[in-house]
Design an enzyme around this catalytic site. Sequence first.
Site, PDB file in Angstrom:
ATOM      1  N   GLU A  25      56.263  51.021  58.562  1.00  0.00           N
ATOM      2  CA  GLU A  25      56.925  52.169  59.211  1.00  0.00           C
ATOM      3  C   GLU A  25      57.796  51.697  60.368  1.00  0.00           C
ATOM      4  O   GLU A  25      57.373  50.855  61.171  1.00  0.00           O
ATOM      5  CB  GLU A  25      55.847  53.133  59.700  1.00  0.00           C
ATOM      6  CG  GLU A  25      56.131  54.572  59.393  1.00  0.00           C
ATOM      7  CD  GLU A  25      56.178  54.890  57.911  1.00  0.00           C
ATOM      8  OE1 GLU A  25      57.290  54.937  57.348  1.00  0.00           O
ATOM      9  OE2 GLU A  25      55.116  55.082  57.303  1.00  0.00           O
TER      10      GLU A  25
ATOM     11  N   SER B 272      70.615  77.090  47.591  1.00  0.00           N
ATOM     12  CA  SER B 272      69.297  76.464  47.504  1.00  0.00           C
ATOM     13  C   SER B 272      68.257  77.546  47.302  1.00  0.00           C
ATOM     14  O   SER B 272      68.376  78.641  47.859  1.00  0.00           O
ATOM     15  CB  SER B 272      69.007  75.702  48.797  1.00  0.00           C
ATOM     16  OG  SER B 272      67.622  75.513  48.937  1.00  0.00           O
TER      17      SER B 272
ATOM     18  N   GLY C 102      60.560  68.491  56.084  1.00  0.00           N
ATOM     19  CA  GLY C 102      60.080  68.110  57.426  1.00  0.00           C
ATOM     20  C   GLY C 102      58.663  67.577  57.436  1.00  0.00           C
ATOM     21  O   GLY C 102      58.013  67.545  58.468  1.00  0.00           O
TER      22      GLY C 102
ATOM     23  N   GLY D 209      57.808  64.463  56.311  1.00  0.00           N
ATOM     24  CA  GLY D 209      57.769  63.001  56.256  1.00  0.00           C
ATOM     25  C   GLY D 209      57.807  62.473  54.837  1.00  0.00           C
ATOM     26  O   GLY D 209      57.463  61.319  54.590  1.00  0.00           O
ATOM     27  N   LEU D 210      58.223  63.323  53.875  1.00  0.00           N
ATOM     28  CA  LEU D 210      58.282  62.888  52.472  1.00  0.00           C
ATOM     29  C   LEU D 210      59.733  62.755  52.002  1.00  0.00           C
ATOM     30  O   LEU D 210      60.003  62.711  50.808  1.00  0.00           O
ATOM     31  CB  LEU D 210      57.510  63.868  51.582  1.00  0.00           C
ATOM     32  CG  LEU D 210      56.039  64.065  51.955  1.00  0.00           C
ATOM     33  CD1 LEU D 210      55.383  65.087  51.038  1.00  0.00           C
ATOM     34  CD2 LEU D 210      55.263  62.753  51.914  1.00  0.00           C
TER      35      LEU D 210
ATOM     36  N   SER E 138      65.148  65.157  52.899  1.00  0.00           N
ATOM     37  CA  SER E 138      66.588  64.999  53.148  1.00  0.00           C
ATOM     38  C   SER E 138      67.200  63.937  52.240  1.00  0.00           C
ATOM     39  O   SER E 138      68.271  64.143  51.665  1.00  0.00           O
ATOM     40  CB  SER E 138      66.859  64.705  54.623  1.00  0.00           C
ATOM     41  OG  SER E 138      65.971  63.743  55.110  1.00  0.00           O
TER      42      SER E 138
ATOM     43  N   GLU F 109      73.708  60.844  56.621  1.00  0.00           N
ATOM     44  CA  GLU F 109      72.653  61.230  57.563  1.00  0.00           C
ATOM     45  C   GLU F 109      72.976  60.750  58.987  1.00  0.00           C
ATOM     46  O   GLU F 109      72.801  61.484  59.957  1.00  0.00           O
ATOM     47  CB  GLU F 109      71.328  60.635  57.072  1.00  0.00           C
ATOM     48  CG  GLU F 109      70.141  61.284  57.698  1.00  0.00           C
ATOM     49  CD  GLU F 109      68.895  61.204  56.822  1.00  0.00           C
ATOM     50  OE1 GLU F 109      68.991  61.196  55.580  1.00  0.00           O
ATOM     51  OE2 GLU F 109      67.810  61.155  57.408  1.00  0.00           O
TER      52      GLU F 109
ATOM     53  N   ASP G 281      64.488  55.702  53.052  1.00  0.00           N
ATOM     54  CA  ASP G 281      64.269  56.908  52.258  1.00  0.00           C
ATOM     55  C   ASP G 281      65.179  56.937  51.033  1.00  0.00           C
ATOM     56  O   ASP G 281      64.755  57.271  49.928  1.00  0.00           O
ATOM     57  CB  ASP G 281      64.502  58.152  53.126  1.00  0.00           C
ATOM     58  CG  ASP G 281      63.669  58.108  54.398  1.00  0.00           C
ATOM     59  OD1 ASP G 281      62.681  57.351  54.424  1.00  0.00           O
ATOM     60  OD2 ASP G 281      64.019  58.808  55.357  1.00  0.00           O
TER      61      ASP G 281
HETATM   62  C1  GLA Z   1      62.261  58.098  58.640  1.00  0.00           C
HETATM   63  C2  GLA Z   1      63.610  57.421  58.489  1.00  0.00           C
HETATM   64  C3  GLA Z   1      63.478  56.056  57.794  1.00  0.00           C
HETATM   65  C4  GLA Z   1      62.395  55.203  58.431  1.00  0.00           C
HETATM   66  C5  GLA Z   1      61.118  56.010  58.619  1.00  0.00           C
HETATM   67  C6  GLA Z   1      60.066  55.263  59.397  1.00  0.00           C
HETATM   68  O1  GLA Z   1      61.762  58.449  57.383  1.00  0.00           O
HETATM   69  O2  GLA Z   1      64.492  58.234  57.759  1.00  0.00           O
HETATM   70  O3  GLA Z   1      64.726  55.410  57.801  1.00  0.00           O
HETATM   71  O4  GLA Z   1      62.840  54.650  59.640  1.00  0.00           O
HETATM   72  O5  GLA Z   1      61.353  57.237  59.295  1.00  0.00           O
HETATM   73  O6  GLA Z   1      59.588  54.187  58.666  1.00  0.00           O
END
Ligand code: GLA
Length: 359
Positions: A15, A49, A102, A104-105, A108, A140, A152
């Site tokens: 991460e 959407s 939103g 963390g998956l 976007s 982004e 991502d």
């Molecule tokens: C978000 C960002 C990624 C990465 C993670 C952390 O998802 O979009 O680029 O930095 O946080 O690992």
Amino acid sequence: MITYSAPGRVNLIGEHTDYNGGFALPIALPQRTSVIFTPAETDTLTVRSDLAEDPVHIPLDTTPGQVTGWGAYAAGVVWALRDSGVPVTGGTMAIRSDVPIGSGLSSSAALECAVLGALASAAGVRIDRTEQARIGQRAENDYVGAPTGLLDQLSSLFGEVSNALLIDFRDITVQPVPFDPDASGVTLLLFDSGQRHGHVDGEYAARRASCERAAAELGVPSLREVQHRGLEVLDAISDPVDARRARHVLTENERVLDFVAACAELDFAAAGGLFTASHASMRDDFEITTGHLDLIADSAVSAGALGARMTGGGFGGCVIALVPAKLTLTVGDAVRAAVTEAGYVEPEVSRVFAASGAG
Ligand code: GLA
């Protein structure tokens, strides 16, 4: 009519290493964002959407700042594609998604990669997947204004069934690594805390700035360049907070490689231990977890998970855990109980596995 879809992702480990030229190990999720694109002779792209009431109208010559909200991700792709010389056709796009927003998956990146694939297909242009990831990242960074790395988009584009992706961000290489814990009687459980985050706010940018300051003070372009020198190298960083941020990055890179080695030996007890160590590093050194996420991770481990960690950018979102299959229900129930007892909303618990990438 063109149909294109792209998945969300779970980062197994690694991460905040992407913008530091380090390592990460994500999987693509079965949850996807799909686009149905009907091109037309018009200079506007109209996007609807299932998650929003009103459509967004994107002029093909859009520039950063013009479209905001969720539509900015689609508009950013239009802008970044044209900027890299790809002709973009107008028309209408209908978007459906089951990637939670939103959490963390990478909802976007799933949206960006699906829109990008549909527009490139309509233009009859083949774009190399790494280049697609860079275009999504530009959308982004420069259109939406979130200073995120490439993790991502690469995860969404390169995802493979039953494989994780070992990404080396120094030279942007992606190597599939077999990842099928279910075959060894271990489940990958996902806990969605319901606590939402946004990367446009200052915390993500502040972490990135800390890492960049630390690298600059060590006289290298990115922290990856001191990886081989051991943690003593951090003594030369004058700001103690920057030094702790850098320590997370260096130790996390090691954990990614150790996790890959553990998976190769089907040693999920060791892999779980690395999850837990990664969570501690994000909690203590990088300071991107929350009390809510810490409680989910800790209560999963207390109930018998082999290890647990927050996944994604931080400050909310999801926790993942490796759990012996026979304890799946016990761990899910124990976490729900601990979290609701502490006054937080009940997390959504699901089993996840590595799925295919955009297409
Ligand atoms: C978000 C960002 C990624 C990465 C993670 C952390 O998802 O979009 O680029 O930095 O946080 O690992």
